[in-house]
Write a protein that holds these residues in place. Structure first.
Motif, mmCIF file in Angstrom:
data_model
loop_
_atom_site.group_PDB
_atom_site.id
_atom_site.type_symbol
_atom_site.label_atom_id
_atom_site.label_comp_id
_atom_site.label_asym_id
_atom_site.label_seq_id
_atom_site.Cartn_x
_atom_site.Cartn_y
_atom_site.Cartn_z
ATOM 1 N N SER A 1 17.655 27.977 -32.448
ATOM 2 C CA SER A 1 17.310 28.819 -31.583
ATOM 3 C C SER A 1 17.060 28.948 -30.793
ATOM 4 O O SER A 1 17.430 27.668 -29.197
ATOM 5 C CB SER A 1 15.432 28.319 -31.752
ATOM 6 N N ARG A 2 17.235 29.522 -29.837
ATOM 7 C CA ARG A 2 17.697 29.866 -27.804
ATOM 8 C C ARG A 2 15.655 30.562 -27.910
ATOM 9 O O ARG A 2 15.512 31.877 -28.289
ATOM 10 C CB ARG A 2 18.393 31.317 -27.500
ATOM 11 N N ASP B 1 18.627 25.159 -28.126
ATOM 12 C CA ASP B 1 18.747 25.616 -27.426
ATOM 13 C C ASP B 1 17.904 26.083 -25.682
ATOM 14 O O ASP B 1 17.369 27.623 -26.003
ATOM 15 C CB ASP B 1 20.106 26.563 -27.176
ATOM 16 N N THR C 1 15.904 27.070 -22.139
ATOM 17 C CA THR C 1 15.856 27.916 -21.219
ATOM 18 C C THR C 1 14.365 27.202 -20.651
ATOM 19 O O THR C 1 12.916 28.422 -21.436
ATOM 20 C CB THR C 1 16.530 29.319 -20.850
ATOM 21 N N GLU D 1 18.157 38.102 -24.776
ATOM 22 C CA GLU D 1 19.436 36.403 -25.341
ATOM 23 C C GLU D 1 18.096 35.935 -26.388
ATOM 24 O O GLU D 1 19.663 35.304 -26.136
ATOM 25 C CB GLU D 1 20.080 36.590 -23.944
ATOM 26 N N TYR D 2 17.306 35.815 -26.012
ATOM 27 C CA TYR D 2 16.666 34.398 -26.871
ATOM 28 C C TYR D 2 15.980 35.184 -28.503
ATOM 29 O O TYR D 2 15.622 36.344 -28.551
ATOM 30 C CB TYR D 2 15.296 34.101 -26.348
ATOM 31 N N ASP D 3 15.865 33.829 -29.517
ATOM 32 C CA ASP D 3 15.211 34.757 -30.671
ATOM 33 C C ASP D 3 14.107 33.712 -30.730
ATOM 34 O O ASP D 3 13.329 34.533 -31.639
ATOM 35 C CB ASP D 3 15.912 33.235 -31.629
#
Ligand SMILES: C[S@@+](CC[C@H](N)C(=O)[O-])C[C@H]1O[C@@H](n2cnc3c(N)ncnc32)[C@H](O)[C@@H]1O
Length: 206
Positions: A61-62, A84, A86, A126-128
């Motif tokens: 998963s982002r 992943d 941030t 850009e994220y899940d």
């Protein structure tokens, strides 16, 4: 590593450092001043880890953590959920604390300095998964957080998880999300060093 040492504790496999830990004392001595309440680990981060322990993310998963502070939940997701990650915060003074904790947990988390209320639909896309704990503590934050959640849903973010000790501005956002996005507000309570209680706002965007 043992569950706890005189200067550290371990919850959900993540090591946290007490303020008496030599590395923490060294960092504090640099005079690094946080503002916006990024001055410690807040209890809701434990609620979030507890929830994720029972309901793991999809591997790979982002993940974006909003208002990460010292980033405990980010460290947990990077280390144990093959995510992943941030971690974003408006106050760059929190990042040396996050880096120190990540180092003690032998993991890495990307950090971004920025205002969560300014994230665009494109950036959110850009994220899940969005995670956060204790980021809605002033009345004026409610509307901005609701608007951010709306943009994230429009951007196709699949899951949003926000832990909170049930502060009134958070409850206002949660109630609006229950009405508008079929969100759930899940009560949660744990014992980690001391008792923490609150809720997880869960939004699944099918
Ligand atoms: C109460 S602390 C919680 C920190 C961390 N999430 C935890 O649970 O330990 C709130 C955090 O949100 C950050 N913050 C507040 N407003 C923000 C904003 N508009 N954009 C990004 N970060 C923000 C603060 O700098 C602080 O680190």
């Amino acid at each position: 590593m043992p569950d706890s040492t005189p200067h550290s504790r371990r919850y959900y496999g993540v090591t946290t450092l007490l303020s008496s830990h030599p590395d923490m004392r060294r960092l504090k001595r640099t005079g690094l001043a946080t503002h916006l309440h990024g001055n410690k680990l807040w209890g809701s981060a434990y609620l979030l880890m507890d929830y994720l322990h029972e309901h793991p993310l999809e591997p790979g998963s982002r993940v974006l953590e909003l208002g990460c502070g010292w980033g405990l939940a980010s460290i947990y997701c990077a280390k144990y959920q093959q995510a992943d990650v941030t971690a974003l915060d408006a106050d760059p003074a929190v990042f040396p604390y996050l880096a120190l904790l990540a180092e003690h947990n032998q993991t890495a988390v990307k950090t971004v300095s920025g205002d969560l209320t300014a994230l665009s639909e494109k950036e959110l896309g850009e994220y899940d998964t969005l995670i956060a704990s204790d980021i809605c503590f002033w009345d004026e934050m409610s509307e901005a957080l609701y608007q951010l959640i709306t943009r994230a849903i429009d951007a196709g973010v699949k899951k949003i998880l926000i832990a909170d000790p049930n502060r009134p501005p958070f409850i206002d956002v949660a109630e609006a999300c229950i009405d508008d996005f079929f969100a759930e507000l899940l009560p949660r309570e744990i014992n980690a060093r001391r008792r923490h209680s609150g809720s997880i706002l869960l939004i699944e965007n099918a």
